[in-house]
Design a protein around this motif. Structure first.
Motif, short mmCIF file in Angstrom:
data_model
loop_
_atom_site.label_atom_id
_atom_site.label_comp_id
_atom_site.label_asym_id
_atom_site.label_seq_id
_atom_site.Cartn_x
_atom_site.Cartn_y
_atom_site.Cartn_z
N PHE A 14 0.88 -1.17 0.00
CA PHE A 14 0.00 0.00 0.00
C PHE A 14 0.92 1.22 0.00
O PHE A 14 1.76 1.38 0.89
N ARG A 15 0.76 2.08 -1.00
CA ARG A 15 1.62 3.26 -1.10
C ARG A 15 0.80 4.45 -1.57
O ARG A 15 -0.22 4.29 -2.22
N PRO A 178 4.30 -6.47 5.91
CA PRO A 178 5.15 -6.20 4.74
C PRO A 178 4.57 -5.19 3.75
O PRO A 178 5.30 -4.66 2.92
N CYS A 179 3.28 -4.91 3.84
CA CYS A 179 2.66 -3.98 2.87
C CYS A 179 2.46 -2.58 3.43
O CYS A 179 1.96 -1.70 2.74
N ALA A 180 2.84 -2.36 4.70
CA ALA A 180 2.43 -1.15 5.39
C ALA A 180 3.03 0.14 4.86
O ALA A 180 4.20 0.21 4.50
N GLN A 181 2.20 1.16 4.82
CA GLN A 181 2.56 2.50 4.37
C GLN A 181 2.86 3.40 5.57
O GLN A 181 3.60 4.37 5.44
N LEU A 182 2.25 3.12 6.71
CA LEU A 182 2.23 4.09 7.80
C LEU A 182 2.75 3.54 9.12
O LEU A 182 2.43 4.07 10.18
N GLY A 334 -2.61 1.35 5.83
CA GLY A 334 -3.00 2.25 4.75
C GLY A 334 -4.46 2.05 4.38
O GLY A 334 -5.08 1.07 4.79
N ASN A 335 -4.99 2.98 3.59
CA ASN A 335 -6.42 2.95 3.32
C ASN A 335 -6.77 3.13 1.85
O ASN A 335 -7.34 4.12 1.46
#
Ligand SMILES: [Zn+2]
Lengths: 381, 158
Positions: A14-15, A178-182, A334-335
């Motif tokens: 998520f970016r 592993p996908c985190a943006q925040l 992320g959202n």
């Protein structure tokens, strides 16, 4: 009704902005989900796509546009959309495809590419309002949430710092994702309380920013799971969804009655009579920190006004008695609206099959509940 | 009774004007990046090849929609294609008559899955299915890496 299990899940990074097109993000998430289930596209009977307003990606009828990336080529394919609720509702649509006996194996693929929308996705939220009553006043969507948060704080005497603890917990939980943006291992309550005021009492760090991303799950019937000797599966024992009055002004802002009704439907189907005792962990929808508290109460996992206390006492920490958003949630990961299925349904699958890695709840868990909210109010478990 | 009356002028009623304004930036994606850079820099069109089923996709895709494998191999699209279908547009998108009809075509290439919709650079009377055509590109210095780097398709022999 047939028994349905989740047998695979996948999600992209998520970016704020990804180079990949929406189709390409869908492909990556779908391929991961198929690989994790040990299946190929040929094993799939039907495909469900979940994606929020066309205005975000800027492609009209984007369900059709995303079809090839979702594995829908020459398959029965449906798009469902219930605002932010799509994060869970598309899984419910997948569930009814299998539970009804129409399909044995179904892919559910959710996507959002919000970075296309300029200057900010918030700008197209301007068009969800009533064109005559609201839009001439040029409202901002955050105002509604600010008023809902204010009402919740007022009725129960909730302090801002107890709400900020949710943001801190989720951004810290996301460190293992592993996908985190925040993710932020060092964030403190003071950081949240000192962040920019957007619409009081909502501050910058109370809210999850928009994002690009996709997620996918594979659902299958009990018979299919047995025949294929699939070991990693999480059963969907109950689903429910509910919508309140279309006029938000007519709702009880301090308590989400629609969540409670959806939850009761799901609990009844799953033969759960005491949710607080029978449910081991929860992934409620947390686009704002206060929403996690609001939704925990709606899910009947906390009494009215009790969720901030449970949070303060550490009950909802990953190693607490009722871990809440062990994924890191929307606040931490992320959202990308519909794609948050990855933190909700995906996380339930990963936790229940012991595949959550660094995010794994340290004690044994058997039952979880996931919930999302949009214009509609779905719930799953 | 509204249902039984007809008006073509909403301003006869109490009314508000509105505008659903929205602006976008679209990324061309992983496969699209390859396609547009080759078009701009080398003046050629690329297809992506599925080594499992042998299909070559135009425009190139990151994945085979059937085999669901990631595609990493790119091949050149043959310079000569054929018109598969044509249309002559007489009205613009607002319904206003055009000063002269525009000719549009679907152009396909042998052995390539898919094709391109683009302007066909012939008079309406010469537009026909089966016509052998090739892409007419803008000059190298004018190309930016967009589908409009192709001005249209022109007959191979005129
Ligand atoms: Zn193929």
């Amino acid at each position: 009704m047939r028994k349905v299990g989740v047998i695979g899940a996948g999600m992209t990074l998520f970016r704020r902005r990804l180079q990949e097109t929406g189709k390409e993000m869908c492909f990556e998430a779908t391929k991961m989900a198929l690989d994790s289930a040990g299946l190929t596209r040929a094993d799939i009977d039907m495909v469900v796509n979940g994606t929020a307003p066309d205005a975000f990606d800027g492609v009209h009828m984007k369900g059709e546009y995303l079809l090839d990336g979702c594995g829908g080529y020459r398959k029965p394919y449906t798009r469902v959309f219930t605002g932010g609720g799509t994060g869970v509702f598309s899984s419910i649509a997948g569930w009814w495809h299998v539970a009804s006996g129409l399909a044995d194996a179904v892919l559910v693929v959710n996507e959002e590419k919000m970075s296309s929308c300029q200057p900010h996705p918030q700008s197209v939220f301007a068009h969800i309002w009533d064109p005559i009553l609201d839009r001439p006043l040029r409202p901002n969507l955050v105002w509604i949430f600010a008023m809902e948060m204010n009402r919740y704080m007022h009725v129960h005497g909730v302090k801002k710092e107890d709400i900020a603890r949710v943001a801190v917990k989720n951004k810290r939980n996301a460190v293992g994702h592993p996908c985190a943006q925040l993710a932020d291992p060092k964030i403190t309550v003071d950081d949240v309380l000192n962040s920019e005021v957007m619409a009081w009492p909502v501050q910058r760090l109370d809210i999850s920013p928009p994002s690009d991303g996709a997620s996918a799950i594979v659902l299958a019937s009990e018979d299919f799971i047995r025949r294929r000797k699939i070991k990693d599966r999480a059963w969907m024992s109950g689903v429910g969804w509910c919508i309140d009055s279309t006029m938000w002004t007519d709702r009880d802002l301090y308590f989400p009655e629609y969540v409670a009704r959806a939850a009761q439907t799901a609990y009844k189907r799953a033969k759960i009579s005491d949710p607080r005792r029978e449910i081991d962990f929860a992934e409620p929808y947390d686009p704002f920190d206060y929403k996690e508290l609001h939704h925990l109460e709606g899910l009947l996992l906390a009494k009215k006004g009790e969720a901030p206390i449970l949070t303060r006492e550490g009950v909802t920490e990953r190693d607490g008695d009722l871990p809440v958003c062990p994924s890191g949630g929307l606040m931490g990961v992320g959202n990308p609206i519909a794609a948050t299925m990855g933190q909700k349904i995906g996380e339930l699958f990963w936790q229940l099959t012991n595949q959550a890695g660094k995010r794994q709840i340290p004690h044994e868990v058997h039952t979880g509940v996931a919930q999302a909210w949009g214009d509609l109010m779905p719930l799953w478990w | 009774m509204t249902f039984l009356e007809r008006t073509t002028d909403a301003r006869r009623f109490r009314q508000w004007e509105g505008n659903v304004e929205a602006d976008y930036i679209y990324t061309s994606g992983v496969a699209g990046e390859r396609f547009f850079v080759a078009l701009r820099d080398d003046g050629k069109m690329l297809a992506s090849r599925c080594t499992a089923c042998g299909l070559d996709y135009l425009p190139p895709r990151l994945f085979c929609e059937d085999c669901f494998l990631e595609l990493t191999e790119f091949v050149d699209v043959p310079p000569e294609g054929r018109v598969a279908a044509v249309t002559m547009a007489h009205l613009d998108r607002r319904g206003t008559p055009l000063s002269r009809p525009q000719v549009w075509a679907l152009v396909t290439f042998e052995g390539i899955r898919g094709g391109l919709v683009h302007r066909l650079l012939v008079p309406p009377a010469k537009a026909r299915v089966g016509l052998a055509v090739r892409a007419k590109l803008k000059a190298r210095g004018d190309r930016v890496g967009a589908i409009t780097d192709i001005e249209g398709f022109e007959p191979v022999r005129s």
